[in-house]
Write a protein that holds these residues in place. Sequence first.
Motif, short mmCIF file in Angstrom:
data_model
loop_
_atom_site.label_atom_id
_atom_site.label_comp_id
_atom_site.label_asym_id
_atom_site.label_seq_id
_atom_site.Cartn_x
_atom_site.Cartn_y
_atom_site.Cartn_z
N ASP A 198 19.37 -3.27 127.29
CA ASP A 198 19.25 -2.00 126.57
C ASP A 198 18.65 -2.19 125.18
O ASP A 198 17.77 -1.43 124.77
N GLU A 199 19.13 -3.20 124.47
CA GLU A 199 18.57 -3.44 123.14
C GLU A 199 17.11 -3.85 123.23
O GLU A 199 16.27 -3.41 122.45
N MET A 200 16.80 -4.69 124.19
CA MET A 200 15.41 -5.14 124.33
C MET A 200 14.50 -3.98 124.69
O MET A 200 13.37 -3.89 124.22
N LEU A 201 15.05 -3.07 125.50
CA LEU A 201 14.28 -1.88 125.88
C LEU A 201 13.94 -1.05 124.64
O LEU A 201 12.80 -0.63 124.43
N GLU A 202 14.94 -0.86 123.78
CA GLU A 202 14.69 -0.12 122.55
C GLU A 202 13.71 -0.88 121.66
O GLU A 202 12.76 -0.30 121.15
N MET A 203 13.95 -2.18 121.48
CA MET A 203 13.06 -2.98 120.61
C MET A 203 11.62 -2.87 121.10
O MET A 203 10.70 -2.66 120.32
N ALA A 204 11.45 -3.00 122.42
CA ALA A 204 10.09 -2.96 122.97
C ALA A 204 9.48 -1.58 122.79
O ALA A 204 8.31 -1.44 122.41
N SER A 205 10.28 -0.54 123.00
CA SER A 205 9.72 0.81 122.89
C SER A 205 9.43 1.14 121.43
O SER A 205 8.64 2.02 121.14
N LEU A 206 10.05 0.41 120.52
CA LEU A 206 9.88 0.73 119.10
C LEU A 206 8.87 -0.19 118.42
O LEU A 206 8.76 -0.20 117.21
N VAL A 347 23.43 -2.22 119.98
CA VAL A 347 24.42 -1.54 120.82
C VAL A 347 25.72 -1.28 120.04
O VAL A 347 26.45 -0.35 120.34
N GLY A 348 25.95 -2.09 119.02
CA GLY A 348 27.17 -1.93 118.22
C GLY A 348 27.15 -0.70 117.32
O GLY A 348 28.16 -0.33 116.73
N ILE A 370 10.99 8.68 103.20
CA ILE A 370 11.15 8.87 104.65
C ILE A 370 10.50 10.20 105.04
O ILE A 370 10.83 11.24 104.49
N LEU A 371 9.57 10.14 105.99
CA LEU A 371 8.84 11.35 106.38
C LEU A 371 9.48 12.04 107.59
O LEU A 371 9.44 13.25 107.71
N MET A 372 10.03 11.24 108.50
CA MET A 372 10.68 11.80 109.69
C MET A 372 11.82 10.86 110.07
O MET A 372 11.74 9.67 109.81
N ILE A 373 12.83 11.42 110.74
CA ILE A 373 13.95 10.58 111.19
C ILE A 373 14.27 10.94 112.63
O ILE A 373 14.22 12.12 112.99
N SER A 374 14.57 9.95 113.47
CA SER A 374 15.14 10.28 114.77
C SER A 374 16.16 9.23 115.16
O SER A 374 16.07 8.08 114.73
N THR A 375 17.14 9.65 115.94
CA THR A 375 18.20 8.70 116.30
C THR A 375 18.50 8.78 117.78
O THR A 375 18.21 9.79 118.44
N SER A 376 19.04 7.71 118.32
CA SER A 376 19.64 7.74 119.65
C SER A 376 20.94 6.96 119.52
O SER A 376 21.28 6.51 118.42
N GLU A 377 21.62 6.76 120.63
CA GLU A 377 22.91 6.09 120.56
C GLU A 377 22.80 4.70 119.94
O GLU A 377 23.68 4.27 119.22
#
Length: 410
Positions: A198-206, A347-348, A370-377
Amino acid sequence: MALIVQKYGGTSVANADLIANVANRVIKAWRDGHKMVVVLSAMAGETDRLIGLGKELAEDPDPRELDVLLATGEQVTVSLFSIFLRSQGVPATSLLSHQARIYTDRAYGRARILGIDTARIKEELKKNRVVTVAGFQGVDEVGNITTLGRGGSDTTAVAMAAALKADLCEIYTDVDGVYTADPRICPKARKLEQITYDEMLEMASLGAKVLEIRSVGFARRYEVPLVVRSSFTEAPGTLVTVEDEEMEIVPVSGVALDRNDARVTITRVPDRPGIAVRLFRPVADANIVVDMIIQNTSIDGHTDLTFTVPQGDLKKTMELIRPVAAEVGAQQVVGDKNIAKISIVGVGMKNNAGVAARMFEALSGENINILMISTSEIKISCVIEDKYGELAVRVLHDAFDLGQPPPKKK
Ligand code: ADP
Ligand code: ASP
Ligand code: MG
């Protein structure tokens, strides 16, 4: 004895000497009795060179023909690799996508793997041959050559490992694992022993391009044992795996930077039902992936709408949005390429208050707006001016103490 899929990236096969060097690694594993499937990228810089050639002849090269062109890069490396292996007395067969039977849809330049028929590869392996497979390319149902998108050889390798139910998939590259941040930008970055899918998925997508995002998706879905290692050293690398009890417990495990997005702002959009869909429908129909979207609260019946798209799609997006914006009575459409998206992942984060505040505080400490912000879990992303991108990586890495190994759970 194990069935191992290894993938070597462009810098690992950039010239004949390097090919011989990594081939010796394969030979050693093969002599130890392992069954070896080797997925290769084009030589470093080759895909860019080919795109450049295409663009010399057409501003916007036809996607089908471009894929035929780009697939040649990987054809060169699989054949050279096999030539070397055979010269060393190791039986080897190179396979292009139609021979390795890697079937995709017809989305040229970003094709998706639909399935792999492994019969031919298994036959070759039974004959105790090393199989070298061209990464990045596929074939559609009628035989057109497709490519998977930049960095796509990672996906070829992991999909192949999943299809073959390989014991291990090793991604060899020019860094010796997955770090807390891009080690080329952040000297204090620390190599991770393990990272969750999950973390790698986020890192890669980001933006952490060490693994292409779809490869991580495949790895997670099929639980492919995945390791990222260096082709230049014997260091053990990073294991990408399921979350386990003993893993590091930190709110933030990595920082990622993505400099490939652009921002589109539409000002004074009338605030009525149905406007957003009119603006975004044509963009979606053009297969353009919109990432962040922000709409301000309406004050006088008008709102500002801001969203991000890949830089390469900015021109097309502007062309699509301008007429609709005029039709609905919006004031102006502005495009901006000088942005970067900086993200923290972990994940923490789920169970940790104050992570966002700490991030904003660290950025403001350097006067980064900061121009834009977005969050997920498990991530927080901020869009900032591009010129502050690398500084922001280092600042956040320090703010969350990522250089220090965290305590273990037990
Ligand atoms: P290859 O050609 O082998 O596929 P890539 O250039 O696609 O290699 O990916 C490796 C690069 O990814 C590294 O050189 C590094 O600069 C970059 N990178 C970005 N983020 C990270 C990270 N968190 N950990 C390791 N490498 C990273
Ligand atoms: N050669 C392709 C690229 O440069 C695929 C890859 O290297 O993974 O994007
Ligand atoms: Mg890559």
